[in-house]
Scaffold this motif. Structure first.
Motif, mmCIF file in Angstrom:
data_model
loop_
_atom_site.group_PDB
_atom_site.id
_atom_site.type_symbol
_atom_site.label_atom_id
_atom_site.label_comp_id
_atom_site.label_asym_id
_atom_site.label_seq_id
_atom_site.Cartn_x
_atom_site.Cartn_y
_atom_site.Cartn_z
ATOM 1 N N GLU A 109 0.861 -1.083 -0.063
ATOM 2 C CA GLU A 109 0.023 0.057 -0.022
ATOM 3 C C GLU A 109 0.549 1.275 0.109
ATOM 4 O OE1 GLU A 109 -2.761 2.208 3.278
ATOM 5 O OE2 GLU A 109 -3.691 0.229 2.467
ATOM 6 N N GLU A 110 2.007 1.270 0.877
ATOM 7 C CA GLU A 110 2.823 2.412 0.789
ATOM 8 C C GLU A 110 3.571 2.674 -0.359
ATOM 9 O OE1 GLU A 110 4.200 2.652 5.506
ATOM 10 O OE2 GLU A 110 4.887 0.864 4.320
ATOM 11 N N THR A 111 3.967 1.680 -0.942
ATOM 12 C CA THR A 111 4.807 1.709 -2.149
ATOM 13 C C THR A 111 3.720 2.090 -3.335
ATOM 14 O OG1 THR A 111 4.587 -0.793 -2.857
ATOM 15 C CG2 THR A 111 6.630 0.054 -1.785
ATOM 16 N N ALA A 146 15.070 3.999 1.063
ATOM 17 C CA ALA A 146 14.568 3.120 1.821
ATOM 18 C C ALA A 146 15.135 1.556 1.760
ATOM 19 C CB ALA A 146 13.151 3.036 1.896
ATOM 20 N N GLU A 147 15.217 1.055 0.596
ATOM 21 C CA GLU A 147 15.757 -0.155 0.077
ATOM 22 C C GLU A 147 17.224 -0.327 0.562
ATOM 23 O OE1 GLU A 147 14.968 -3.783 -3.211
ATOM 24 O OE2 GLU A 147 15.287 -1.467 -3.869
ATOM 25 N N ALA A 148 17.860 0.709 0.391
ATOM 26 C CA ALA A 148 19.227 0.771 0.550
ATOM 27 C C ALA A 148 19.632 0.874 2.303
ATOM 28 C CB ALA A 148 19.945 2.123 0.162
ATOM 29 N N ARG A 149 18.763 1.107 2.946
ATOM 30 C CA ARG A 149 18.867 0.954 4.482
ATOM 31 C C ARG A 149 18.473 -0.197 5.064
ATOM 32 N NH1 ARG A 149 16.091 6.122 4.071
ATOM 33 N NH2 ARG A 149 13.970 5.107 4.756
ATOM 34 N N GLY A 150 17.973 -1.156 3.876
ATOM 35 C CA GLY A 150 17.629 -2.391 4.172
ATOM 36 C C GLY A 150 15.892 -2.838 4.526
ATOM 37 N N GLU A 151 15.389 -1.999 4.211
ATOM 38 C CA GLU A 151 13.814 -1.944 4.248
ATOM 39 C C GLU A 151 13.329 -2.972 3.180
ATOM 40 O OE1 GLU A 151 11.319 1.528 4.644
ATOM 41 O OE2 GLU A 151 12.917 2.599 5.759
ATOM 42 N N THR A 152 12.434 -3.753 3.515
ATOM 43 C CA THR A 152 11.561 -4.662 2.555
ATOM 44 C C THR A 152 10.890 -3.826 1.687
ATOM 45 O OG1 THR A 152 12.098 -6.457 4.083
ATOM 46 C CG2 THR A 152 10.248 -6.563 2.319
ATOM 47 N N MET A 153 10.732 -4.091 0.424
ATOM 48 C CA MET A 153 9.817 -3.260 -0.498
ATOM 49 C C MET A 153 8.889 -4.485 -0.899
ATOM 50 S SD MET A 153 10.663 -0.179 -0.863
ATOM 51 C CE MET A 153 11.670 0.563 0.390
ATOM 52 N N GLY A 207 4.194 -3.581 -6.202
ATOM 53 C CA GLY A 207 3.093 -3.953 -6.936
ATOM 54 C C GLY A 207 2.916 -3.555 -8.490
ATOM 55 N N PHE A 208 1.846 -3.744 -9.208
ATOM 56 C CA PHE A 208 1.823 -3.205 -10.509
ATOM 57 C C PHE A 208 1.910 -1.715 -10.550
ATOM 58 C CE2 PHE A 208 -0.184 -2.490 -14.544
ATOM 59 C CZ PHE A 208 0.698 -2.996 -15.530
ATOM 60 N N ILE A 209 1.219 -1.038 -9.714
ATOM 61 C CA ILE A 209 1.104 0.371 -9.384
ATOM 62 C C ILE A 209 2.456 0.979 -9.494
ATOM 63 C CG2 ILE A 209 0.605 2.440 -8.342
ATOM 64 C CD1 ILE A 209 -1.881 0.921 -7.153
ATOM 65 N N MET A 210 3.438 0.516 -9.050
ATOM 66 C CA MET A 210 4.934 0.893 -8.982
ATOM 67 C C MET A 210 5.671 0.423 -10.313
ATOM 68 S SD MET A 210 7.548 2.692 -7.755
ATOM 69 C CE MET A 210 6.826 3.287 -6.166
ATOM 70 N N VAL A 211 5.255 -0.521 -10.924
ATOM 71 C CA VAL A 211 5.999 -0.781 -12.051
ATOM 72 C C VAL A 211 5.340 0.423 -13.068
ATOM 73 C CG1 VAL A 211 6.049 -2.728 -13.944
ATOM 74 C CG2 VAL A 211 6.198 -3.435 -11.654
#
Length: 102
Positions: free
Chosen positions: A4-6, A63-70, A73-77
């Motif tokens: 949802e956040e992504t 955020a991903e570089a900090r190690g957060e899991t992402m 979904g298709f919206i981000m693509v």
């Protein structure tokens, strides 16, 4: 980041990239009319929108570089596709406007 956040970041990117795309098309219309002052203004506005879209994208990269899991979904693509094609359009429009200018 949750899906949802992504997705929300994706909507931000689509909105800014869509705004930029519209301004790029308008800039070309103005260049066709030999109104280069307005064309340049619209190109600058489009670039500002693309910078905002890129800021949203950078949030996720950081955020991903900090190690957060992402959870992507298709919206981000779709958002990434929208952003990259609009950036390409900006480059093409610069050249087309210069053709009209000369």
């Amino acid at each position: 980041m949750s899906k949802e956040e992504t997705g929300m970041v994706g909507f931000e990117i689509v909105a800014f990239a869509g705004e930029a795309r519209s301004k790029l098309i308008l800039a070309l219309d103005e260049a066709e009319k030999k109104n280069f002052v307005k064309a340049d203004e619209l190109m600058a506005e489009a670039n500002a929108s693309l910078i905002e879209a890129h800021k949203s994208q950078t949030q996720m990269l950081a955020a991903e570089a900090r190690g957060e899991t992402m959870e992507i979904g298709f919206i981000m693509v779709h958002a990434q596709d929208h952003l990259m094609t609009t950036m390409l359009l900006r480059d093409v429009m610069k050249h087309l406007i210069n053709v009209y200018r000369n």
